[in-house]
Scaffold this motif. Structure first.
Motif, PDB file in Angstrom:
ATOM      1  N   ASN A 123      -3.415   2.167  -3.513  1.00  0.00           N
ATOM      2  CA  ASN A 123      -3.342   3.553  -3.054  1.00  0.00           C
ATOM      3  C   ASN A 123      -4.736   4.068  -2.683  1.00  0.00           C
ATOM      4  N   THR A 167      -4.370   1.791  -8.722  1.00  0.00           N
ATOM      5  CA  THR A 167      -3.291   0.871  -8.371  1.00  0.00           C
ATOM      6  C   THR A 167      -2.232   0.923  -9.464  1.00  0.00           C
ATOM      7  N   HIS A 168      -0.979   1.042  -9.041  1.00  0.00           N
ATOM      8  CA  HIS A 168       0.122   1.011 -10.009  1.00  0.00           C
ATOM      9  C   HIS A 168       0.599  -0.427 -10.127  1.00  0.00           C
ATOM     10  N   THR A 173       0.861  -1.182   0.000  1.00  0.00           N
ATOM     11  CA  THR A 173       0.000   0.000   0.000  1.00  0.00           C
ATOM     12  C   THR A 173       0.894   1.228   0.000  1.00  0.00           C
ATOM     13  N   PHE A 174       0.662   2.151  -0.922  1.00  0.00           N
ATOM     14  CA  PHE A 174       1.597   3.258  -1.110  1.00  0.00           C
ATOM     15  C   PHE A 174       1.833   4.105   0.143  1.00  0.00           C
ATOM     16  N   PRO A 203       3.608   5.974  -6.163  1.00  0.00           N
ATOM     17  CA  PRO A 203       3.441   4.526  -6.312  1.00  0.00           C
ATOM     18  C   PRO A 203       4.386   3.934  -7.351  1.00  0.00           C
ATOM     19  N   VAL A 239       0.730  -1.921  -6.483  1.00  0.00           N
ATOM     20  CA  VAL A 239       0.833  -0.924  -5.416  1.00  0.00           C
ATOM     21  C   VAL A 239      -0.534  -0.274  -5.227  1.00  0.00           C
ATOM     22  N   THR A 274       7.599   3.208  -5.726  1.00  0.00           N
ATOM     23  CA  THR A 274       7.518   1.977  -4.935  1.00  0.00           C
ATOM     24  C   THR A 274       7.704   0.764  -5.832  1.00  0.00           C
TER      25      THR A 274
END
Length: 309
Positions: A227, A232-233, A195-196, A208, A225, A211
């Motif tokens: 957020n 989501t990345h 989770t960012f 993100p 990732v 990350t």
């Protein structure tokens, strides 16, 4: 050789929610258990699903085991520790946002890695094993190493390992200790589900994408990732994408949203979905979860959201 389904490792606590000053609902929840609950709802019913932990010898531990069994969740070789009991937490809400108060000093789950042979038996022949930074944080350093070593052996034997760093500063003696433990976990991880905001707090990541890039440098080939309500990345096999979250106009309780995302993402990947498709389905499931109270949405709610994505 037939594999033994999926397992999640960690602490399932007693959850008090819906308090109005004198009356509370009691349930069972915890980050890795919430994820396994979602997995149990979404994977084929003949796929074994086990929660790997340690129990006490008290009536509340017996109640946990009964609850698991009623919902098709096994406990593998998880031991019962005399004199121990489950941890407890209470949820208080301000709107849909929640805060937690914990009582977990003598939690049985803190002993889940005390017997390496029992732990290894619980993890053998798994298709997928999931754990988190909270799993690591509740263990003393020697037990933490025992768990990482057991997961490494399971991975060498063919299991996929999924990990959410899920950083909670109050559980760690120092940020440096947490960083070292997370690094050890990442060294044996195939799928990372961070989770960012947690990663920004612990590692100073600015975005993100940063990350995902850091985790890719650590050797992780599949990264999602999260957020919150933002996209989501996703980074998988060298390709990147931004997967929009599902908007929710009427959130009720955000407890367990990220955990349910993880469970739905992993269920979709086990079903053969691409990472992009898995993230889209996971966002739909997480959106459904925040429309209900508590960490565990009914299986029917989870299945409907998963099927509709």
């Amino acid at each position: 050789m037939a594999r033994g389904g999926v397992a999640a490792v960690g602490e399932c606590m007693l959850e008090l929610s819906g308090g109005d000053g004198s009356t509370w609902r009691m349930g069972y929840a915890g980050d890795t258990f919430n994820t396994l609950w979602t997995l149990r709802a979404l994977v084929p019913q003949d796929l074994p699903t086990d929660y790997v932990t340690a129990f006490g010898d008290d009536p509340f531990s017996a109640g946990q085991k009964d609850f698991f069994a009623r919902h098709g969740i096994g406990t593998a070789a998880s031991p019962a520790i005399p004199g121990r009991r489950p941890g407890l937490y209470a949820i208080t809400l301000q709107g849909a946002e929640r805060s937690f108060t914990y009582w977990r000093g003598d939690s049985a789950a803190r002993s889940l890695a005390d017997d390496p042979a029992i732990l290894e038996k619980s993890l053998e022949k798994r298709e997928l094993i999931y754990f988190s930074g909270i799993t690591l944080a509740i263990l003393e350093a020697p037990a933490r190493k025992t768990l990482i070593d057991a997961l490494a052996r399971a991975r060498s034997a063919g299991s996929r390992i999924a990990f959410d760093p899920n950083y909670r500063s109050r559980l760690w003696p120092s940020a440096q200790t947490a960083r070292e433990a997370v690094a050890a976990a990442l060294s044996i991880t195939d799928i990372a589900l961070p989770t960012f905001p947690d990663e920004a707090e612990l590692f100073g990541d600015e975005t993100p994408k940063a990350t995902a890039e850091r985790l890719a440098r650590a050797g992780i080939v599949e990264i999602a990732v999260k957020n919150g309500a933002e996209a989501t990345h996703l980074r998988a096999n060298g390709e990147e994408a931004s997967i929009a979250a599902t908007a929710v106009a009427d959130p009720v309780d955000t407890t367990g949203a990220g955990d349910s995302f993880n469970g739905a993402y992993l269920a979709a990947r086990l079903a053969g979905d691409t990472p992009r498709r898995a993230a889209t389905r996971a966002h739909r499931v997480a959106a459904a979860v925040i429309r209900v109270h508590g960490a565990l949405a009914p299986f029917s709610v989870l299945r409907d959201a998963f099927a509709g994505a």
